[in-house]
Design an enzyme around this catalytic site. Structure first.
Site, PDB file in Angstrom:
ATOM      1  N   ASN A 210      12.554  -7.954  -6.072  1.00 37.44           N
ATOM      2  CA  ASN A 210      11.636  -7.092  -6.814  1.00 37.44           C
ATOM      3  C   ASN A 210      10.844  -6.271  -5.812  1.00 37.44           C
ATOM      4  O   ASN A 210      11.023  -6.396  -4.608  1.00 37.44           O
ATOM      5  CB  ASN A 210      10.733  -7.937  -7.715  1.00 37.44           C
ATOM      6  N   PRO A 305      13.410 -22.347 -10.088  1.00 39.29           N
ATOM      7  CA  PRO A 305      12.301 -23.269 -10.361  1.00 39.29           C
ATOM      8  C   PRO A 305      10.998 -22.487 -10.415  1.00 39.29           C
ATOM      9  O   PRO A 305      10.849 -21.495  -9.694  1.00 39.29           O
ATOM     10  CB  PRO A 305      12.311 -24.209  -9.149  1.00 39.29           C
TER      11      PRO A 305
HETATM   12  O1  C5P Z   1       6.018 -16.405 -15.158  1.00 35.27           O
HETATM   13  P1  C5P Z   1       5.565 -15.319 -14.248  1.00 35.27           P
HETATM   14  O2  C5P Z   1       6.580 -14.944 -13.226  1.00 35.27           O
HETATM   15  O3  C5P Z   1       5.058 -14.106 -14.934  1.00 35.27           O
HETATM   16  O4  C5P Z   1       4.300 -15.961 -13.517  1.00 35.27           O
HETATM   17  C1  C5P Z   1       3.683 -15.385 -12.430  1.00 35.27           C
HETATM   18  C2  C5P Z   1       3.045 -16.431 -11.576  1.00 35.27           C
HETATM   19  O5  C5P Z   1       3.906 -17.549 -11.429  1.00 35.27           O
HETATM   20  C3  C5P Z   1       2.762 -15.936 -10.182  1.00 35.27           C
HETATM   21  O6  C5P Z   1       1.626 -16.636  -9.680  1.00 35.27           O
HETATM   22  C4  C5P Z   1       4.016 -16.351  -9.425  1.00 35.27           C
HETATM   23  O7  C5P Z   1       3.744 -16.524  -8.049  1.00 35.27           O
HETATM   24  C5  C5P Z   1       4.367 -17.653 -10.095  1.00 35.27           C
HETATM   25  N1  C5P Z   1       5.810 -17.953 -10.169  1.00 35.27           N
HETATM   26  C6  C5P Z   1       6.321 -19.007  -9.461  1.00 35.27           C
HETATM   27  N2  C5P Z   1       7.646 -19.342  -9.555  1.00 35.27           N
HETATM   28  C7  C5P Z   1       8.471 -18.613 -10.355  1.00 35.27           C
HETATM   29  C8  C5P Z   1       7.960 -17.545 -11.089  1.00 35.27           C
HETATM   30  C9  C5P Z   1       6.641 -17.230 -10.972  1.00 35.27           C
HETATM   31  O8  C5P Z   1       5.579 -19.652  -8.720  1.00 35.27           O
HETATM   32  N3  C5P Z   1       9.751 -18.953 -10.434  1.00 35.27           N
END
Ligand code: C5P
Length: 407
Positions: A210, A305
């Site tokens: 990303n 994960p």
């Molecule tokens: O679920 P989402 O990606 O929107 O959540 C964002 C938060 O979760 C951020 O703090 C990101 O660092 C963390 N995250 C994570 N592991 C993932 C996906 C997101 O730690 N696989």
């Protein structure tokens, strides 16, 4: 400078124990109060009487001493100090500290303390260089201990190399710089910060990623370090230089990032700034995938994960403060509030990553507008540089951990 500071010195059994006497003398000269624990081994090298004469206090030696426990007790002994100094730290004591052994007064006090521990190793060069000792030292460092020395030079055993106790004056410098960090409210506290994107390989040349630049996470790591925290920055691939004094581990994939975070535990805080890729390829091709005749092709993905959720929901040893970030392009606050609950974290830092009117974006840009969502409500901050956001967030983290600690 050390007036009103209370130092607990733990003297273990090595020939360098005699130098502890000099350090006690220097500490007293600077106005510090010193209490001493002398291990059985330590007492083979220096006498309790010489230690006591210098500390102007009794010397603590026994875990199961009725009088000592009645008067002071090992818990109070460890808590009343502002700093615990292990000098000299033998290979044996270092190994027991790393394992969390509590079988005598010194090791029990070290396990019971809630204060920073400064470790001054002293041993033969071969003992120091053995992988076992190096593993133990690494464990102590990760657990938040400050290491001073050893130095290279001629040893009592006649061999030469790394292993000599640091010079008393250098140890004094390290102690003064520890206390000189009065403006460093996070001193002695470890915080893990994740930053950047992750790269999930599809084949040897392609990956899923990303637009994260890592700037916000790196700025936060630096701001926390400047407040005195011991920062472990777990970074996905970025072109950024690690901030000075920050301990960086570079990883590629989400799985590696999770692994690296778990390696750094325990910690007081965990801040998940990384934009972790949600999916990875079910299978990574070992050879470069070839174009097929069709216009379209299919790639099977599976979920990565969730690092934040995993750490947030740890049954044992969860950091006191777990902070997530929510990068959203719509329904920012509502989505961030949902995330607070679904991930089980203490705060969610919500940021709008929609491309703005000027065509700029938070992803990769230098500015950020954030709101902090907690179970108490929403704290909306005005737009600021990522560095200013990081500094303000670091102060907020420091206040939270300070208050929590004093509870
Ligand atoms: O679920 P989402 O990606 O929107 O959540 C964002 C938060 O979760 C951020 O703090 C990101 O660092 C963390 N995250 C994570 N592991 C993932 C996906 C997101 O730690 N696989």
């Amino acid at each position: 400078m050390l007036k009103n500071k209370q130092i607990l010195i733990i003297i273990s059994g090595g020939i360098a124990a005699f130098k502890a006497l000099e350090v006690i003398r220097l500490l007293k000269k600077e106005g510090a109060g010193v209490r001493a624990i002398l291990t059985k081994g330590g007492a083979e090298f220096i006498t309790p009487l010489s230690v006591s004469s210098l500390t102007e206090d009794k010397v603590y030696t026994e875990l199961f001493s009725l009088t000592d426990e009645a008067e002071m007790g090992h818990i109070r002994l460890s808590r009343q100090a502002d700093l615990v100094l292990v000098l000299p730290a033998t290979a044996n004591l270092i190994e027991r500290m790393a394992r969390g052994v509590a079988d005598d007064l010194a090791s029990t006090t070290l396990l019971a303390t809630d204060k920073t521990v400064m470790v001054c190793p002293a041993m033969n060069v071969e003992m120091w260089e053995k992988p076992a000792t190096q593993r133990n030292i690494e464990t102590l460092r990760k657990d938040g201990a400050i290491l001073v020395g050893p130095e290279a030079g001629l040893m009592a055993c006649g061999e030469e190399g790394l292993g000599r106790l640091a010079e008393p004056l250098d140890i004094m410098e390290a102690i003064k710089s520890f206390f000189g960090s009065a403006g460093k409210p996070l001193a002695g506290k470890k915080i893990i910060v994740t930053a950047g994107p992750t790269h999930e390989p599809i084949d040897p040349v392609r990956y899923i990623a990303n637009r994260s630049s890592g700037k916000q996470g790196y700025a936060l790591a630096e701001a926390l370090q400047k407040l005195g925290a011991s920062v472990a920055l777990i970074s996905g691939p970025t072109s950024l230089k690690a901030p000075d004094g920050v301990n960086i581990t570079r990883v590629e994939t989400a799985e590696e990032m999770l692994n690296a975070c778990q390696q750094e535990l325990p910690a007081k805080g965990f801040v998940s700034v990384a934009a972790v890729a949600d999916w990875r390829a079910v299978e990574t091709a070992t050879e470069k995938l070839k174009k097929q005749g069709d216009d379209t092709t299919k790639l099977s993905l599976k979920q990565n994960p969730d690092i934040l959720k995993t750490i947030s929901q740890m049954a044992d040893g969860r950091p006191e403060l777990v902070v997530g970030f929510a990068a959203e392009t719509e329904n920012l606050i509502a989505n961030a509030q949902k995330k607070l609950i679904s991930k089980g974290c203490d705060w969610v830092v919500a940021n709008d990553v929609k491309i703005d009117d000027t065509g700029g974006s938070v992803m990769g840009g230098d500015e950020n507008t954030i709101s902090i969502i907690t179970s108490d409500g929403i704290d909306a901050w005005s737009k600021a540089s990522k560095i200013a956001v990081a500094q303000k967030l670091a102060r907020k983290i420091s206040e939270y951990l300070g208050v929590n600690r004093d509870k």
